[in-house]
Scaffold this active site. Sequence first.
Site: not given
Length: 379
Positions: A187, A204, A238-239, A266, A344
């Site tokens: 992603h 990520d 995706e998030e 991922d 994140h």
Amino acid sequence: MKFALTALAAVAAASPIFEQETFNSEPGFSLDLNAQRLVQLEGQPPVWMTELDKIKAKAQNIKFFDITDTQDLESFAATSHVKFEFPATPTATDKVTSVIKTLSTKGPRANLEKFSSFRTRYYRSDTGKDSQQWLLSKIQDITKSASSSLKELVNLSEFSHSWGQNSIILSINGSTTPDEVVIVSAHQDSTNMWPFLPAPGADDDGSGTVTILEAYRALVAADFKPERTVQFHWYSAEEGGLLGSQAVAKEYAARSVKVVAMNQFDMTAWVKKGTREEAGIITDFVNEDLTAFNKKLVDTYLDIPYVETKCGYACSDHASWGKAGYASGFTIESSFENSNHYIHSANDRIDISEEFSFTHMLEFSKLAVAFAIELGGWA
């Protein structure tokens, strides 16, 4: 749906710039925090919640599908998808080995430096769209270097989404059984706990994005012409609750596309200090037979061992394909508990720690190459 107070909510309460009316007019974003979304959590019936509630849920590490536009995805699992048997052992060792010898950390490093330089790749941001277009241009550049005969087999397209950042699908058409499809995926989007904050997303999933891009480059350089169709997917959103991959999986299932297997990459860059370097093989919410085959690929082609690990419900895009009834798997940088703890956040960067490793990423490019050749064949 009610959520307990979190650090995220505390920041919002303490900072006037995070008042909701400011959110909804943030320059460079198209995001209505009052918008109603249908969300599915593990073992519970779907519930309607606001976009803001989704953000709070993600901040508390609650995994979910946003099924607002794909409520019928699971119904396709009951249809008669073709089931494929995976080889007992790898059979294309000479060809796979010849390609993985040409893999390099140079391209992934340069590509990830650029890809993680966008302020955020959030799927509802202008820079999220810009980063997607940059990625598309890099795939186009690699394709231009292909032989004329290989170019005739390649199709590159954007899978359009209403939020602006599109998924990307690169297909190398098979010569013998082109209706059977092997998918290698990652992603492309990133997020911070508050989507309006910087989110370089180096690991990520910038790492997975450039990992499979390097695998594609090496296959093009080797003039790879598969028997089955081999596709590389870079999913958007995706998030946001696996939005992009659900949309793609639904479209494939509706057309009864014969997907042999899909493998998600991922987070591929992190080696926690003091731990053994390993390839994490996810064992929950995956296809068992495909997962067993992935282990054999690691044993045969990688210079590091695998470790079994779990990541939970709806934890990455493989879950969308599994939900649609297809065989899907997921490989990650380590055991889940040893994976990158900076994701994140604004600190998910290349330069934050010596634990970020491009040579570790290279092991996963080997796996992507092996997956494509072993299951795609080579005409």
